[in-house]
Write a protein that holds these residues in place. Structure first.
Motif, PDB file in Angstrom:
ATOM      1  N   GLN B  14       0.824  -1.192   0.000  1.00 37.15           N
ATOM      2  CA  GLN B  14       0.000   0.000   0.000  1.00 37.15           C
ATOM      3  C   GLN B  14       0.867   1.255   0.000  1.00 37.15           C
ATOM      4  OE1 GLN B  14      -3.345  -0.683   0.085  1.00 37.15           O
ATOM      5  NE2 GLN B  14      -3.526   1.438  -0.514  1.00 37.15           N
ATOM      6  N   LYS B  20      -7.540   3.523   0.608  1.00 33.15           N
ATOM      7  CA  LYS B  20      -7.775   2.217  -0.007  1.00 33.15           C
ATOM      8  C   LYS B  20      -8.988   2.265  -0.910  1.00 33.15           C
ATOM      9  CE  LYS B  20      -5.906  -0.835   3.523  1.00 33.15           C
ATOM     10  NZ  LYS B  20      -6.265  -1.896   4.471  1.00 33.15           N
ATOM     11  N   ASP B  24      -8.786  -3.053  -2.922  1.00 37.31           N
ATOM     12  CA  ASP B  24      -7.897  -3.502  -1.849  1.00 37.31           C
ATOM     13  C   ASP B  24      -8.642  -4.379  -0.851  1.00 37.31           C
ATOM     14  OD1 ASP B  24      -5.599  -2.067  -2.748  1.00 37.31           O
ATOM     15  OD2 ASP B  24      -6.683  -0.254  -2.164  1.00 37.31           O
TER      16      ASP B  24
END
Lengths: 148, 345
Positions: B14, B20, B24
């Motif tokens: 990440q 996110k 994800d």
């Protein structure tokens, strides 16, 4: 005039607390009323004597099953006379039946056993069978029941 | 150890400071021990719950919740409606399998002590799911309104009526009056088709979210990973298809049957409840009323709060891994013995 700021926190806290409790009280009362709406109240009880017929209709040593306005009863005739028991097992509300050979009331749900006087003698039932008063007027038998 | 590795890996993928996306979330890495079937037992009841919602919705189109019509409508579903027997059969076997796999899932979590710190909420939501599923089972088989249903309703509501203080109002609340009647059937129908499904759906969703937030249990040595999507999703899909085949087969081999109709004047000759209530049924038969009731309630409470009991006992130096194995084996043993006793009586 000087503005005093040091009690703003307390004042706010108190005002929010009062409003908060008020809100909770109101919602709680409403919830209570809703629950009361869902729980029906028991109807008024009336005691009355119901004619069940002549004594000779009940054979000696046997029990006759009757449904008197929702009360399921067994009228048993023995040497000692005629007695009426509620069929409702005192354990969890199943119906007992009279077993002539064993001279006992048996509950099929959890194997409760009562003797001919209604006493709980085996299995889970915590107390004797409920009894109804039997009155004899002439040849006729009456059972006193509480009717709704 | 494993959690540190997983943390590092997830964060490593990440870029720092970037939020996110949903990709994800669905591609989250799962630890390798989730490839071993005992760690995936929770997904099976979830799949079955979906199947129960669908078949349950279908059944409500024909079922009539009134004492005169209930049994008749089930008879109609079973014998007249096109594929009615099949829909009812799928609903029935899905419940049986859902409860069975919930129990397997509970046993796995109990033996691996996966409820330990940070996992308490997983256990509590999950254990309430199990209890509500039992309530669904009870209300569901009451709706059939055959003689076993009728006397089952009588016995279970009487039991709750024996509770101190709340007992009598609760009895009236469930029965809608003093006796089991049409009102009782309507109330149990409302519970089974409205209140409890919403509650259960919420709890299941909550349980899944909590598991997702808290993370899976750490298993020492479980280091490598596979993504939730597509690998794990494909595996779950394969299991779901397998379950469906199994249920269809079971329904074909054992089509649903219907006992004699409810008779308030005569207790059914065999009042044995479905298998999942068999053990508590024998328990209340063998023990005096208050003891049976309080031990069942106590066991349910202890079950829900077990992570905290575990924590207290660990602080006192008890070897909980061994204790759990012994307690688990003993409970399963007692339940099996009680079930065998029930079939013998």
């Amino acid at each position: 005039m000087a503005v005093i700021h040091d009690d703003i926190g307390r004042r706010r806290f108190l005002s929010q607390a009062v409003m908060g409790f008020g809100l909770l009280f109101g919602l709680g009362t409403l919830a209570l009323r809703f629950i009361q709406f869902l729980v029906p109240s028991p109807g008024p009880k009336r005691v009355g004597a119901v004619l069940i017929g002549a004594e000779s209709r009940v054979p000696m040593g046997e029990a006759v099953s009757l449904d008197l306005s929702g009360h399921k009863i067994l009228v048993l005739r023995t040497d000692e006379g005629v007695v009426a028991f509620s069929r409702r097992c005192t354990d969890l509300g199943c119906l007992v039946s009279w077993n002539k050979e064993r001279e006992q009331f048996l509950c099929p749900c959890h194997q409760g056993v009562f003797d001919k006087t209604g006493r709980n003698i085996a299995g889970p039932p915590p107390r004797p069978l409920d009894r109804f008063e039997v009155v004899k007027r002439g040849e006729h038998l009456y059972v006193s029941i509480q009717s709704v | 150890m494993a959690s540190e590795v997983s943390q590092a890996q997830v964060e490593g993928d990440q870029p720092v400071g970037q939020s996110k996306s949903w990709i994800d979330y669905i591609q989250k890495d799962l630890p390798e021990h989730l490839d071993w079937w005992p760690y995936t037992l929770g997904a099976i009841p979830l799949t079955l719950f979906g199947l129960l919602v669908i078949t349950g919705l279908l059944l409500t189109f024909y079922y009539v919740p009134s004492p005169d019509k209930a049994y008749e409508s089930i008879e109609q579903i079973t014998n007249e409606v096109y594929l009615g027997w099949f829909v009812r059969g799928v609903h029935k076997f899905s419940v049986d399998l859902m409860i069975l796999f919930l129990l397997f899932h509970v046993i796995r979590v109990f033996l691996t002590r996966a409820y330990q710190a940070a996992g308490e909420l997983k256990w509590i939501t999950g254990s309430v799911v199990l209890l509500v599923t039992f309530a669904m089972g009870f209300t569901g088989y009451s709706l059939v309104y055959d003689n076993v249903s009728y006397w089952g309703m009588t016995v279970v509501t009487s039991m709750l009526g024996n509770l101190p203080l709340v007992g009598t109002p609760l009895l009236y609340l469930l029965r809608g009056g003093e006796e089991v009647s049409g009102g009782t059937l309507l109330r149990l129908y409302d519970l089974h088709t409205k209140l409890l499904p919403v509650l259960l759906g919420g709890l299941v969703l909550g349980h899944v979210i909590v598991v997702r937030l808290v993370g899976f249990v750490d298993v020492p040595g479980s280091r490598s990973f596979h993504p939730f999507y597509p690998e794990h999703t494909m595996l779950m899909g394969a299991v779901a298809v397998g379950l469906l085949v199994l249920i269809v087969d079971l329904v074909m081999i054992f089509p649903p049957v219907l006992g004699p109709p409810a008779n308030p004047q005569e207790v059914a000759s065999d009042v044995s409840p479905p298998w999942y209530f068999s053990a508590p049924y024998m328990w209340i038969t063998l023990l005096p009323g208050p003891v049976a009731l309080w031990s069942l309630l106590g066991a349910a409470g202890l079950f829900v709060l077990y992570p905290f009991v575990d924590r207290i006992l660990v602080q006192r130096g008890w070897p909980m891994a061994i204790i759990n194995a012994v307690v688990g084996a003993a409970v399963v043993g007692v339940v099996v013995v009680l079930m065998i006793l029930d079939t013998r009586m």
